[in-house]
Every structure is written in C-alpha cells, then in structure tokens.
Design a protein around this motif. Structure first.
Motif, PDB file in Angstrom:
ATOM      1  N   TRP A  32       0.803  -1.130   0.037  1.00  0.00           N
ATOM      2  CA  TRP A  32      -0.212  -0.005  -0.018  1.00  0.00           C
ATOM      3  C   TRP A  32       0.842   1.100  -0.077  1.00  0.00           C
ATOM      4  O   TRP A  32       0.740   2.280   0.841  1.00  0.00           O
ATOM      5  N   THR A  84      -4.815 -14.247   0.221  1.00  0.00           N
ATOM      6  CA  THR A  84      -4.242 -14.536  -0.948  1.00  0.00           C
ATOM      7  C   THR A  84      -4.852 -14.802  -2.212  1.00  0.00           C
ATOM      8  O   THR A  84      -4.433 -14.487  -3.263  1.00  0.00           O
ATOM      9  N   PRO A  87      -8.714 -10.861  -5.818  1.00  0.00           N
ATOM     10  CA  PRO A  87      -8.327 -10.411  -7.458  1.00  0.00           C
ATOM     11  C   PRO A  87      -7.033  -9.487  -7.513  1.00  0.00           C
ATOM     12  O   PRO A  87      -7.043  -8.469  -6.558  1.00  0.00           O
ATOM     13  N   GLY A  88      -6.225  -9.746  -8.268  1.00  0.00           N
ATOM     14  CA  GLY A  88      -5.016  -8.870  -8.535  1.00  0.00           C
ATOM     15  C   GLY A  88      -3.787  -9.532  -7.934  1.00  0.00           C
ATOM     16  O   GLY A  88      -2.775  -9.105  -8.309  1.00  0.00           O
ATOM     17  N   ARG A  89      -4.315 -10.680  -7.282  1.00  0.00           N
ATOM     18  CA  ARG A  89      -3.187 -11.455  -6.562  1.00  0.00           C
ATOM     19  C   ARG A  89      -2.772 -12.581  -7.558  1.00  0.00           C
ATOM     20  O   ARG A  89      -3.501 -13.201  -8.140  1.00  0.00           O
ATOM     21  N   ILE A  90      -1.335 -13.122  -7.253  1.00  0.00           N
ATOM     22  CA  ILE A  90      -0.889 -13.858  -8.096  1.00  0.00           C
ATOM     23  C   ILE A  90      -1.816 -15.514  -7.851  1.00  0.00           C
ATOM     24  O   ILE A  90      -2.110 -16.191  -8.831  1.00  0.00           O
ATOM     25  N   HIS A  92      -4.786 -15.584  -6.937  1.00  0.00           N
ATOM     26  CA  HIS A  92      -6.107 -15.817  -7.475  1.00  0.00           C
ATOM     27  C   HIS A  92      -6.032 -15.995  -9.132  1.00  0.00           C
ATOM     28  O   HIS A  92      -7.050 -16.889  -9.524  1.00  0.00           O
ATOM     29  N   ALA A  93      -4.994 -15.864  -9.580  1.00  0.00           N
ATOM     30  CA  ALA A  93      -4.783 -16.088 -11.085  1.00  0.00           C
ATOM     31  C   ALA A  93      -4.602 -17.629 -11.389  1.00  0.00           C
ATOM     32  O   ALA A  93      -5.021 -18.164 -12.127  1.00  0.00           O
TER      33      ALA A  93
END
Length: 98
Positions: A32, A84, A87-90, A92-93
């Motif tokens: 942040w 973890t 959305p936007g976190r590794i 999540h993908a």
C-alpha cells in the motif's frame, strides 16, 4: 530426547515459526505505497495471541492454550488464505485462471 520432550520441542519450534512469520510481515510495506496494510493488523493479533497462549500454558491452563493456538492456526489458514485469493493477486490467477 524422550518422546514428551521431543513433542515439546516441536511445539516450541512451531510457536517460534508463527512468531517469526508474524514479525517478518512488518518488513513488507510495498503493498500500500509504504503504509501498513491489513496483514499488519493480523500480525499484531497473532503476536498478542501467542503471548496469551504461552501465558496460559505456563499457568497450567492447557485447554485455554490449545484453544488460542487452534484459533491462530485456523485464522492463518482461513483469513490469511482468503487475502491471498483476492483479485489481482498471483494466487487468484493460479486458482481461478486469468
């Protein structure tokens, strides 16, 4: 080392690992823009809980100690695990594709 002593050593090492993980989060400030993030609040809760757990164990309040340690473990798995998967976190993908 006798069996009970080996178990105590393992539990102490697990507690030390929890403390080290919580303390290491205070070195992470790039999430942040240099400000503390929610993970820092979780780390404070974990460290305070560890203090209470150790005090309970030393006072012979083993049921209280177990309850605190189980709460820490579940909190680490569920709350930190949920962070973890945002959305936007590794992760999540990895889990949801994308």
């Amino acid at each position: 080392m006798t069996r009970p002593a080996a178990g105590a050593a393992t539990r102490s090492a697990a507690g030390a690992a929890r403390a080290a993980a919580a303390l290491s989060s205070f070195a992470i400030f790039d999430i942040w823009n240099g400000r503390p993030s929610p993970i820092h609040a979780l780390s404070v809760v974990a460290l305070v809980s560890l203090v209470f757990a150790v005090r309970a164990a030393r006072a012979g309040r083993i049921d209280r100690h177990r309850k605190i340690m189980r709460g820490l473990t579940l909190g680490a798995l569920l709350i930190a695990g949920a962070f973890t998967l945002l959305p936007g976190r590794i992760m999540h993908a990895v889990v949801f594709g994308g």
